[in-house]
Motif scaffolding. Structure first.
Motif, PDB file in Angstrom:
ATOM      1  N   UNK A 121      47.940  33.652  41.422  1.00 25.58           N
ATOM      2  CA  UNK A 121      46.860  33.791  42.405  1.00 25.58           C
ATOM      3  C   UNK A 121      47.019  35.062  43.239  1.00 25.58           C
ATOM      4  N   UNK A 122      48.265  35.469  43.513  1.00 24.69           N
ATOM      5  CA  UNK A 122      48.490  36.687  44.294  1.00 24.69           C
ATOM      6  C   UNK A 122      47.827  37.904  43.643  1.00 24.69           C
ATOM      7  N   UNK A 123      47.704  37.876  42.308  1.00 26.82           N
ATOM      8  CA  UNK A 123      47.237  39.055  41.568  1.00 26.82           C
ATOM      9  C   UNK A 123      45.708  39.071  41.495  1.00 26.82           C
ATOM     10  N   UNK A 124      45.063  39.132  42.670  1.00 30.69           N
ATOM     11  CA  UNK A 124      43.601  39.089  42.712  1.00 30.69           C
ATOM     12  C   UNK A 124      42.974  40.227  41.907  1.00 30.69           C
ATOM     13  N   UNK A 125      43.690  41.373  41.845  1.00 30.94           N
ATOM     14  CA  UNK A 125      43.104  42.531  41.129  1.00 30.94           C
ATOM     15  C   UNK A 125      43.034  42.269  39.634  1.00 30.94           C
ATOM     16  N   UNK A 126      43.787  41.289  39.147  1.00 30.73           N
ATOM     17  CA  UNK A 126      43.673  40.909  37.733  1.00 30.73           C
ATOM     18  C   UNK A 126      42.276  40.340  37.470  1.00 30.73           C
ATOM     19  N   UNK A 127      41.648  39.781  38.515  1.00 26.66           N
ATOM     20  CA  UNK A 127      40.287  39.261  38.393  1.00 26.66           C
ATOM     21  C   UNK A 127      39.305  40.380  38.090  1.00 26.66           C
ATOM     22  N   UNK A 128      39.481  41.529  38.776  1.00 29.77           N
ATOM     23  CA  UNK A 128      38.597  42.679  38.529  1.00 29.77           C
ATOM     24  C   UNK A 128      38.821  43.231  37.130  1.00 29.77           C
ATOM     25  N   UNK A 129      40.106  43.301  36.737  1.00 29.80           N
ATOM     26  CA  UNK A 129      40.440  43.824  35.412  1.00 29.80           C
ATOM     27  C   UNK A 129      39.840  42.918  34.337  1.00 29.80           C
ATOM     28  N   UNK A 130      39.944  41.592  34.549  1.00 28.54           N
ATOM     29  CA  UNK A 130      39.390  40.640  33.582  1.00 28.54           C
ATOM     30  C   UNK A 130      37.875  40.796  33.501  1.00 28.54           C
ATOM     31  N   UNK A 131      37.247  40.908  34.673  1.00 27.51           N
ATOM     32  CA  UNK A 131      35.788  41.023  34.721  1.00 27.51           C
ATOM     33  C   UNK A 131      35.319  42.258  33.941  1.00 27.51           C
ATOM     34  N   UNK A 132      36.024  43.374  34.185  1.00 26.52           N
ATOM     35  CA  UNK A 132      35.654  44.611  33.497  1.00 26.52           C
ATOM     36  C   UNK A 132      35.792  44.461  31.982  1.00 26.52           C
ATOM     37  N   UNK A 133      36.742  43.588  31.553  1.00 29.51           N
ATOM     38  CA  UNK A 133      36.954  43.389  30.121  1.00 29.51           C
ATOM     39  C   UNK A 133      36.079  42.262  29.583  1.00 29.51           C
ATOM     40  N   UNK A 134      35.255  41.691  30.452  1.00 26.51           N
ATOM     41  CA  UNK A 134      34.365  40.610  30.031  1.00 26.51           C
ATOM     42  C   UNK A 134      35.100  39.303  29.739  1.00 26.51           C
TER      43      UNK A 134
END
Ligand code: UDP
Length: 453
Positions: A121-134
């Protein structure tokens, strides 16, 4: 051969500090064993990957290193700013290092792109990376549920209580403005919400995390339904999906026995049931020098048998002659197979910092706790232990004194109070065990998670 891969690929992204990676790794193991046709990649820094249990027999899990942000050729010794500085350097390297590692993950899996990102959960920026990768983004909260509830209410708490000096004057007030935290006080909150360094990298990280989590496809927890029904309901109302899937060490037990290089288990075999106090403050915490002395004197004066796991750096703080004087009834080691120790019949209490992994392990072993919380969610966890679940005690004044240690061990190992706690801890242990059995809440939730990924 059509170039259109059909095999699913799940990437797990760890927060590579403290004991964050271990429960996420347990979740990855559970996915790898439940879905053998799935490619599973586990991403963390090289140092963090090296600290995980042995990887043999894990079948389809691939480990992929993430750059830690330290300058090329940096010395192995920690920088002057310690763990905070390391965390700062790591965070400064995100999200570039994550994007790079996800690319390496796809290459390592024969070109199968990552179809789902499961991050700490700490790695919120992984959410942006995932989103960009669909790819959908799922998170695991590895700490105590109360800590997460506190972070979710950061803005509200800052408005209601004030920050810094103002918050300090209200330390003893109950948190009535947040119903799920009404058993707790201002001073129990993690640092970085209303007091402590509000602008520190970790404080900003968890604030950002709290704002990002509602957009995750699911939030998983290393706990089980029913441990705190009010918080369960609160999370269900806050997140797209809230899935308690723990205790993760029961959901995905290790195939290999944990090494016991210091021979703790044979030593415990020589002791009567529920007579030994196990003492541990987790992977990076150590009591300040004066308190170490009080703890040692208390252990010595109590006459109780004890197993003390202390990091090498603080061994030297034990009083001169301590080991000789307590020989036979005391064993001091620099690392112990904690899970096996807690499950050993001889252990009657754990003196601990209330790190969530240790709390879950003690609950599932039915062992009463003596709480000396230090930071983060530990004070909130401790209050649940002694006030809500009644399976432990705290130290008067919140710190260890010689007399406090003697009293606590007397109460938990010998007193009626200890017996009552053991009964209650046994009930929670039974609940935890049921949760991970087929048809149990954690196993049902885990299957919902599998469907998602
Ligand atoms: N641990 C262990 N042996 C030790 C001390 C700790 O195996 O001698 C393990 C313990 O079982 C737990 C983890 O280290 O899984 C500590 O995690 P926790 O969340 O309690 O604390 P942190 O290390 O994050 O402060």
């Amino acid at each position: 051969s059509s170039g259109c891969p059909t095999q699913p690929h799940v990437a797990f992204v760890a927060f590579p500090f403290g004991t964050h990676a271990a429960p996420l790794f347990a979740l990855a193991r559970a996915v790898a064993s439940a879905a053998p046709g799935t490619a599973v990649t586990f991403l963390s820094t090289a140092r963090s990957l090296a600290s995980l249990p042995r990887a043999e027999g894990l079948g389809n899990i691939r480990l992929v290193p993430v750059a830690d942000g330290r300058p090329e050729g940096a010395a192995e010794v920690p920088p002057p700013g310690g763990i905070e500085e390391l965390i700062g350097m790591f965070l400064a390297a995100t999200p570039g290092n994550l994007r790079e590692a996800l690319g390496a993950a796809a290459a390592g899996a024969g070109g199968i792109p990552v179809g789902c990102v499961v991050s700490d959960a700490f790695m919120w920026m992984a959410g942006d990376v995932a989103e960009a990768a669909g790819a959908p983004w799922v998170v695991l909260w590895t700490g105590g549920p109360a800590g997460l509830a506190a972070h979710l209410h950061t803005d509200l708490l800052r408005d209601a209580i004030g920050v810094g000096e103002r918050a300090m004057t209200r330390f003893k007030e109950q948190l009535h403005s947040i119903p799920v935290l009404s058993a707790h006080r201002v001073c129990d909150l993690p640092e970085g919400i209303v007091f402590g360094p509000l602008d520190a990298p970790v404080s900003c990280l968890v604030h950002r995390m709290a704002q990002s989590l509602p957009k995750a496809a699911a939030v998983l927890h290393n706990t089980f339904e029913g441990l705190d029904p009010a918080i369960d309901a609160h999370f269900s109302a806050t997140f797209s999906r809230s899935l308690p899937v723990g205790p993760l060490h029961l959901l995905a037990p290790l195939a290999h026995p944990t090494p016991d290089p210091n021979h703790c288990l044979p030593w415990l075999d020589r002791h009567a049931p529920a007579t030994v106090a196990y003492v541990s403050f987790g992977s990076f915490m150590a009591p300040p020098p004066a308190e170490m002395t009080e703890l040692a004197e208390g252990l010595e004066a109590s006459g109780a048998a004890f197993l003390l796991s202390l990091r090498d750096e603080v061994m030297g703080l034990l009083p001169p002659g301590f080991s000789e004087r307590t020989k036979g009834r005391g064993l001091v080691v620099s690392w112990a197979p904690q899970l096996d120790i807690l499950r050993h019949a001889a252990v009657g209490a754990i003196v601990m910092h209330c790190g969530w992994n240790s709390v879950v392990e003690a609950i599932t072993a039915g062992v009463p706790m003596v709480c000396r919380p230090f930071f983060g969610d530990q004070r909130l966890n401790a209050r649940f232990i002694f006030q809500v679940w009644e399976i432990g005690v705290e130290f008067e004044g919140g710190v260890m004194t010689k007399e406090g240690v003697v009293r606590a061990l007397e109460a938990v190992l010998k007193g009626e109070e200890g017996k009552r706690m053991r009964v209650k801890a046994g009930e929670l242990k039974a609940m935890a065990t049921r949760a991970v059995q087929p048809g149990g809440s954690s196993s049902v939730n885990f299957n919902s998670f599998l469907d998602l990924v």
